[in-house]
Design a protein around this motif. Structure first.
Motif, mmCIF file in Angstrom:
data_model
loop_
_atom_site.group_PDB
_atom_site.id
_atom_site.type_symbol
_atom_site.label_atom_id
_atom_site.label_comp_id
_atom_site.label_asym_id
_atom_site.label_seq_id
_atom_site.Cartn_x
_atom_site.Cartn_y
_atom_site.Cartn_z
ATOM 1 N N VAL A 117 81.350 39.917 -45.677
ATOM 2 C CA VAL A 117 80.229 40.182 -46.570
ATOM 3 C C VAL A 117 79.126 40.852 -45.772
ATOM 4 N N VAL A 118 78.705 42.004 -46.228
ATOM 5 C CA VAL A 118 77.626 42.719 -45.559
ATOM 6 C C VAL A 118 76.304 42.085 -45.986
ATOM 7 N N GLY A 119 75.409 41.877 -45.015
ATOM 8 C CA GLY A 119 74.084 41.358 -45.340
ATOM 9 C C GLY A 119 74.001 39.851 -45.370
ATOM 10 N N SER A 120 75.084 39.151 -45.036
ATOM 11 C CA SER A 120 75.006 37.692 -44.990
ATOM 12 C C SER A 120 74.771 37.279 -43.539
ATOM 13 N N ILE A 121 74.691 35.962 -43.297
ATOM 14 C CA ILE A 121 74.513 35.517 -41.921
ATOM 15 C C ILE A 121 75.700 36.002 -41.113
ATOM 16 N N GLU A 122 75.522 36.125 -39.826
ATOM 17 C CA GLU A 122 76.579 36.678 -38.998
ATOM 18 C C GLU A 122 77.896 35.953 -39.246
ATOM 19 N N SER A 123 78.934 36.725 -39.483
ATOM 20 C CA SER A 123 80.215 36.147 -39.867
ATOM 21 C C SER A 123 80.800 35.230 -38.801
ATOM 22 N N GLU A 143 80.240 25.419 -33.320
ATOM 23 C CA GLU A 143 80.450 25.856 -31.930
ATOM 24 C C GLU A 143 79.730 27.178 -31.682
ATOM 25 N N LYS A 144 79.898 28.134 -32.599
ATOM 26 C CA LYS A 144 79.270 29.449 -32.441
ATOM 27 C C LYS A 144 77.758 29.375 -32.667
ATOM 28 N N VAL A 145 77.339 28.602 -33.667
ATOM 29 C CA VAL A 145 75.909 28.489 -33.977
ATOM 30 C C VAL A 145 75.152 27.919 -32.778
ATOM 31 N N LEU A 146 75.754 26.934 -32.110
ATOM 32 C CA LEU A 146 75.047 26.204 -31.055
ATOM 33 C C LEU A 146 75.341 26.690 -29.639
ATOM 34 N N GLU A 147 76.208 27.666 -29.491
ATOM 35 C CA GLU A 147 76.588 28.148 -28.161
ATOM 36 C C GLU A 147 75.385 28.455 -27.262
ATOM 37 N N PRO A 148 74.409 29.272 -27.722
ATOM 38 C CA PRO A 148 73.277 29.566 -26.838
ATOM 39 C C PRO A 148 72.386 28.353 -26.595
ATOM 40 N N VAL A 149 72.352 27.424 -27.537
ATOM 41 C CA VAL A 149 71.529 26.223 -27.371
ATOM 42 C C VAL A 149 72.120 25.368 -26.251
ATOM 43 N N LYS A 150 73.444 25.257 -26.221
ATOM 44 C CA LYS A 150 74.098 24.497 -25.163
ATOM 45 C C LYS A 150 73.807 25.134 -23.804
#
Length: 157
Positions: A117-123, A143-150
């Motif tokens: 889907v174009v324009g949605s949150i990153e797939s 896992e992907k959402v929190l990767e940089p937080v970890k």
């Protein structure tokens, strides 16, 4: 009557929460608790979507604003805003959401791969989409959402 063969678990129990006008879901197996907003201590030199840390029952927990993490319009927090505390591999983080709606069971066969889907949150942040009754739930890949937080949290130690 439940059978013992291990194939009967045809449903996934999820926490449903809201961001803007959409409903999202995460498995209850990773949710530790749902908290009302509390005082968040800002941590310098962190991305803007990491709002800071809270001391929750003696555990210092980083807090992520999911709206900001997904590049959505930021809105002021209100009485419906909640912090969902999730735990991944011994790593706890709080997610600020607009509202935590309910806990439901989703049949596994109603979960579909995430559409392009174009324009949605990153797939990459989405693991799938579930249609339950007339509701469409976006399943998050934490896992992907929190990767940089970890990464930020491990750099702090």
């Amino acid at each position: 009557m439940a059978e013992v063969s291990g194939v009967e678990n045809k449903e996934m129990k999820v926490i449903v929460f809201q961001l803007m006008d959409k409903e999202y879901a995460v498995g209850v197996d990773v949710v530790e608790s749902i908290e009302k907003l509390m005082s968040i201590t800002r941590v310098p030199k962190t991305p803007s979507y990491i709002k800071g840390v809270i001391n929750l029952r003696g555990v210092v927990t980083p807090i992520v604003d999911l709206r900001e993490r997904f590049g959505m319009e930021v809105k002021p927090l209100d009485d419906n805003s909640r912090i969902i505390i999730v735990s991944l591999e011994e790593f706890e983080v709080g997610l600020i959401v607009d509202a935590a709606n309910d806990v439901i069971d989703i049949p596994f066969d109603s979960i579909r791969p995430q559409p392009e889907v174009v324009g949605s949150i990153e797939s990459e942040f989405i693991s799938g989409v579930a249609k339950v009754d007339k509701r469409l739930l976006v399943m998050l890949n934490l896992e992907k959402v929190l990767e940089p937080v970890k990464r930020v949290s491990s750099d702090e130690v």
